[in-house]
Scaffold this motif. Structure first.
Motif, PDB file in Angstrom:
ATOM      1  N   THR A   1       0.832  -1.205   0.000  1.00  0.00           N
ATOM      2  CA  THR A   1       0.000   0.000   0.000  1.00  0.00           C
ATOM      3  C   THR A   1       0.864   1.252   0.000  1.00  0.00           C
ATOM      4  O   THR A   1       0.607   2.194  -0.767  1.00  0.00           O
ATOM      5  N   ILE A   2       1.894   1.278   0.817  1.00  0.00           N
ATOM      6  CA  ILE A   2       2.802   2.432   0.852  1.00  0.00           C
ATOM      7  C   ILE A   2       3.493   2.596  -0.489  1.00  0.00           C
ATOM      8  O   ILE A   2       3.598   3.715  -1.015  1.00  0.00           O
ATOM      9  N   PHE A   3       3.949   1.507  -1.073  1.00  0.00           N
ATOM     10  CA  PHE A   3       4.613   1.558  -2.380  1.00  0.00           C
ATOM     11  C   PHE A   3       3.679   2.128  -3.450  1.00  0.00           C
ATOM     12  O   PHE A   3       4.060   3.013  -4.222  1.00  0.00           O
ATOM     13  N   LEU A   4       2.445   1.632  -3.474  1.00  0.00           N
ATOM     14  CA  LEU A   4       1.486   2.119  -4.486  1.00  0.00           C
ATOM     15  C   LEU A   4       1.119   3.585  -4.260  1.00  0.00           C
ATOM     16  O   LEU A   4       0.942   4.332  -5.233  1.00  0.00           O
ATOM     17  N   LEU A   5       1.022   4.028  -3.025  1.00  0.00           N
ATOM     18  CA  LEU A   5       0.740   5.438  -2.755  1.00  0.00           C
ATOM     19  C   LEU A   5       1.886   6.327  -3.225  1.00  0.00           C
ATOM     20  O   LEU A   5       1.653   7.401  -3.799  1.00  0.00           O
ATOM     21  N   ILE A   6       3.118   5.891  -3.010  1.00  0.00           N
ATOM     22  CA  ILE A   6       4.275   6.670  -3.466  1.00  0.00           C
ATOM     23  C   ILE A   6       4.283   6.750  -4.994  1.00  0.00           C
ATOM     24  O   ILE A   6       4.510   7.829  -5.566  1.00  0.00           O
TER      25      ILE A   6
ATOM     26  N   VAL B   1       0.990  11.667 -10.142  1.00  0.00           N
ATOM     27  CA  VAL B   1       0.251  12.938 -10.064  1.00  0.00           C
ATOM     28  C   VAL B   1       1.207  14.115 -10.222  1.00  0.00           C
ATOM     29  O   VAL B   1       0.903  15.086 -10.930  1.00  0.00           O
ATOM     30  N   TYR B   2       2.352  14.063  -9.597  1.00  0.00           N
ATOM     31  CA  TYR B   2       3.339  15.138  -9.725  1.00  0.00           C
ATOM     32  C   TYR B   2       3.776  15.299 -11.184  1.00  0.00           C
ATOM     33  O   TYR B   2       3.860  16.423 -11.693  1.00  0.00           O
ATOM     34  N   LEU B   3       4.059  14.205 -11.870  1.00  0.00           N
ATOM     35  CA  LEU B   3       4.493  14.289 -13.269  1.00  0.00           C
ATOM     36  C   LEU B   3       3.388  14.840 -14.164  1.00  0.00           C
ATOM     37  O   LEU B   3       3.654  15.641 -15.066  1.00  0.00           O
ATOM     38  N   VAL B   4       2.140  14.409 -13.918  1.00  0.00           N
ATOM     39  CA  VAL B   4       1.018  14.918 -14.716  1.00  0.00           C
ATOM     40  C   VAL B   4       0.873  16.420 -14.497  1.00  0.00           C
ATOM     41  O   VAL B   4       0.711  17.183 -15.460  1.00  0.00           O
TER      42      VAL B   4
END
Length: 67
Positions: free
Chosen positions: A47-52, A58-61
């Motif tokens: 879960t932590i990996f997928l959130l990161i 989102v940052y790249l978009v």
């Protein structure tokens, strides 16, 4: 070869059996908890990996498609 239970009274023998049974049950409970914790740890890590990864996407978009 003599057992530890050869010279016990009936009450002491029953207590000995009950204590050994409780120790066995407690050991099984600890193993279940460890197994459950290891499964929860694995899920939490994923879960932590997928959130990161999601935050990076989102940052790249937002960086490349600046509205």
């Amino acid at each position: 070869m003599k057992n530890d239970t050869d010279n016990l009274t009936r009450e002491a023998y029953k207590k000995h059996i009950k204590d050994s049974h409780n120790k066995h049950i407690n050991k099984e409970d600890k193993q279940k908890v460890e197994y459950t914790n290891s499964g929860l740890k694995r899920k939490l890590n994923w879960t932590i990996f997928l959130l990161i990864i999601g935050i990076i996407i989102v940052y790249l978009v937002l960086f490349f498609f600046n509205p």
